[in-house]
Design a protein around this motif. Structure first.
Motif, short mmCIF file in Angstrom:
data_model
loop_
_atom_site.label_atom_id
_atom_site.label_comp_id
_atom_site.label_asym_id
_atom_site.label_seq_id
_atom_site.Cartn_x
_atom_site.Cartn_y
_atom_site.Cartn_z
N SER A 127 25.78 70.18 -46.79
CA SER A 127 24.98 71.22 -46.13
C SER A 127 23.70 71.50 -46.92
N LEU A 128 23.75 71.29 -48.22
CA LEU A 128 22.53 71.43 -49.03
C LEU A 128 21.53 70.33 -48.69
N GLY A 129 22.02 69.13 -48.46
CA GLY A 129 21.15 68.03 -48.05
C GLY A 129 20.59 68.24 -46.65
N TYR A 173 18.42 75.26 -41.04
CA TYR A 173 19.25 76.32 -41.63
C TYR A 173 20.49 76.58 -40.79
N GLY A 174 20.32 76.58 -39.49
CA GLY A 174 21.46 76.81 -38.60
C GLY A 174 22.47 75.68 -38.66
N VAL A 175 21.99 74.44 -38.64
CA VAL A 175 22.89 73.28 -38.71
C VAL A 175 23.59 73.24 -40.06
N ALA A 176 22.85 73.50 -41.12
CA ALA A 176 23.45 73.50 -42.47
C ALA A 176 24.49 74.62 -42.60
N LEU A 177 24.21 75.75 -41.98
CA LEU A 177 25.17 76.86 -42.02
C LEU A 177 26.45 76.48 -41.27
N LEU A 178 26.33 75.83 -40.12
CA LEU A 178 27.52 75.39 -39.38
C LEU A 178 28.35 74.41 -40.21
N VAL A 179 27.70 73.46 -40.85
CA VAL A 179 28.42 72.47 -41.66
C VAL A 179 29.06 73.14 -42.88
N ALA A 180 28.34 74.09 -43.50
CA ALA A 180 28.89 74.78 -44.66
C ALA A 180 30.11 75.64 -44.27
#
Length: 174
Positions: free
Chosen positions: A75-77, A15-22
């Motif tokens: 980021s969804l992936g 979730y944290g990594v996806a949030l950073l990318v988003a």
């Protein structure tokens, strides 16, 4: 202390990594979006042709717009720990940083945020272990199979029934 542990158990690193990318994708997408909204307000929504409607886009802003949009989708992936999404996110961020440093020669806050995101993606590379987007939704295989599925030991041959080669071999000669 239990509240902190409960939060840690429910929220994964993904979730944290996806949030950073988003966030990074949104920051790349935002300037074009702001200019589009300002252009639409200035023209009061009356466009006669597509050329008028898209006249707010500069030629060099189109790749940033597309990269930002793709990073939002990647980021969804990343939420399902897809290695394909991890790879393409890393590739797009590295390309963006290289363009900002070596071609435009104007690194800004988004560039340095992209560097931080690249470092986080590189640090957690082993955690993205699903090789396709579809495998992220499949459950993990059981590490301890049920008792009836466990491998049974191979039966040992009975030494009395073994025919020795030196005892009356059966040969047929024609």
């Amino acid at each position: 202390m239990t509240l902190l542990q409960d939060v840690k158990n429910r929220i994964s690193f993904a979730y944290g990594v996806a949030l950073l990318v988003a966030i990074n994708g949104f920051l790349l997408f935002l300037p074009v979006l702001e200019r589009g909204v300002a252009h639409a307000n200035a023209k009061s929504g009356s466009f006669d042709t597509w050329k008028e409607a898209l006249s707010f886009l500069a030629l060099l802003e189109i790749p940033g717009f597309v990269v930002g949009l793709v990073l939002l989708l990647m980021s969804l992936g990343l939420l399902i720990k897809s290695r394909i999404s991890w790879f393409f996110s890393l590739l797009l961020l590295v390309a963006t940083v290289c363009v900002d440093f070596f071609i435009l020669k104007k690194p800004d806050g988004v560039t340095f945020f992209s560097l931080v995101t690249i470092a986080v993606l590189a640090f957690y590379w082993r955690r993205f272990d699903h090789y396709s987007l579809a495998s992220g939704s499949l459950p993990y295989p059981q590490t301890d199979p049920p008792a009836q599925q466990r491998a049974q030991p191979a039966p040992q041959p009975d030494p009395e029934n073994i025919q020795r080669s030196h005892e009356s071999p059966s040969r047929v000669c024609w």
